[in-house]
Write a protein that holds these residues in place. Structure first.
Motif, PDB file in Angstrom:
ATOM      1  N   ASP A 187       0.795  -1.227   0.000  1.00  0.00           N
ATOM      2  CA  ASP A 187       0.000   0.000   0.000  1.00  0.00           C
ATOM      3  C   ASP A 187       0.828   1.278   0.000  1.00  0.00           C
ATOM      4  N   ASP A 188       2.055   1.239   0.539  1.00  0.00           N
ATOM      5  CA  ASP A 188       2.879   2.444   0.597  1.00  0.00           C
ATOM      6  C   ASP A 188       3.876   2.536  -0.557  1.00  0.00           C
ATOM      7  N   GLU A 189       3.672   1.721  -1.586  1.00  0.00           N
ATOM      8  CA  GLU A 189       4.592   1.672  -2.723  1.00  0.00           C
ATOM      9  C   GLU A 189       3.884   2.022  -4.030  1.00  0.00           C
ATOM     10  N   GLY A 190       4.635   2.625  -4.927  1.00  0.00           N
ATOM     11  CA  GLY A 190       4.178   2.807  -6.296  1.00  0.00           C
ATOM     12  C   GLY A 190       4.655   1.622  -7.123  1.00  0.00           C
ATOM     13  N   GLU A 191       4.006   1.404  -8.249  1.00  0.00           N
ATOM     14  CA  GLU A 191       4.421   0.320  -9.146  1.00  0.00           C
ATOM     15  C   GLU A 191       4.123   0.734 -10.578  1.00  0.00           C
ATOM     16  N   PHE A 192       5.034   0.358 -11.469  1.00  0.00           N
ATOM     17  CA  PHE A 192       4.745   0.522 -12.884  1.00  0.00           C
ATOM     18  C   PHE A 192       5.042  -0.770 -13.607  1.00  0.00           C
ATOM     19  N   ARG A 193       4.403  -0.891 -14.783  1.00  0.00           N
ATOM     20  CA  ARG A 193       4.500  -2.110 -15.578  1.00  0.00           C
ATOM     21  C   ARG A 193       4.587  -1.749 -17.048  1.00  0.00           C
ATOM     22  N   MET A 194       5.018  -2.745 -17.811  1.00  0.00           N
ATOM     23  CA  MET A 194       4.980  -2.668 -19.271  1.00  0.00           C
ATOM     24  C   MET A 194       5.616  -1.396 -19.809  1.00  0.00           C
ATOM     25  N   LEU A 195       6.766  -1.041 -19.250  1.00  0.00           N
ATOM     26  CA  LEU A 195       7.549   0.060 -19.803  1.00  0.00           C
ATOM     27  C   LEU A 195       8.073  -0.401 -21.155  1.00  0.00           C
ATOM     28  N   ALA A 196       7.717   0.321 -22.206  1.00  0.00           N
ATOM     29  CA  ALA A 196       8.078  -0.088 -23.570  1.00  0.00           C
ATOM     30  C   ALA A 196       8.563   1.116 -24.361  1.00  0.00           C
ATOM     31  N   VAL A 197       9.671   0.915 -25.065  1.00  0.00           N
ATOM     32  CA  VAL A 197      10.221   1.950 -25.934  1.00  0.00           C
ATOM     33  C   VAL A 197      10.363   1.347 -27.324  1.00  0.00           C
TER      34      VAL A 197
END
Length: 162
Positions: free
Chosen positions: A80-90
């Protein structure tokens, strides 16, 4: 990188952003199957259930990332106290130009806005170029949080204090 615009995706850009995701992940999709390709390409659904951000040069989508705010079904390992990202694509033609770094930084800023104290993400072990981007941004491996969404797909966890 000059001329790079970062912003939330607009609906007409979702197909181009999906094409970028599939192209960027292409070398790693041999065992993934068509279901995962469709999931990568379905940027519109991700943006409805999370936040998709794009990196643009003019009207060309160079990259995109899915930021997963608290409550999003796209969160995988974040507490709950964390951010998250996914599917970083370039896009392959734009790799090595700072696009991935800019998108990661944007997600870190979003997590701070949400009150997160750290950021987490998962990555395939073979994505060494992405790991270098994360390490330059201050991420460290967190082997205790490594996991497998299905047999044969092993994901490495990375964390960074914010």
């Amino acid at each position: 990188m000059t001329g790079l615009e970062l912003r939330r995706i607009h609906r007409p850009e979702t197909s181009a952003a999906g094409d970028v995701c599939v192209a960027a992940y292409g070398p790693f999709l041999a065992r993934a199957g068509d279901d995962y390709r469709r999931r990568l390409h379905d940027v519109a659904t991700r943006d409805e259930q999370a936040e998709v951000w794009v990196a643009l040069d003019g009207d060309q989508v160079l990259g995109n990332v899915t930021y997963c705010p608290l409550g999003s079904r796209w969160r995988e390992i974040a507490r709950d106290d964390e951010g998250e990202f996914r599917m970083l694509a370039v896009a392959p033609a734009a790799q090595g130009r700072g696009v991935g770094t800019a998108l990661a930084r944007l997600c870190e800023d979003r997590a701070r806005e949400d009150g997160a104290t750290s950021m987490v993400l998962s990555s395939l072990a073979v994505m060494s170029a992405a790991h270098r981007v994360y390490e330059r941004r201050g991420y460290a491996r967190d082997p205790g949080r490594d996991w497998s969404p299905r047999p044969g797909v092993d994901l490495l966890a990375f964390t960074k204090p914010l």
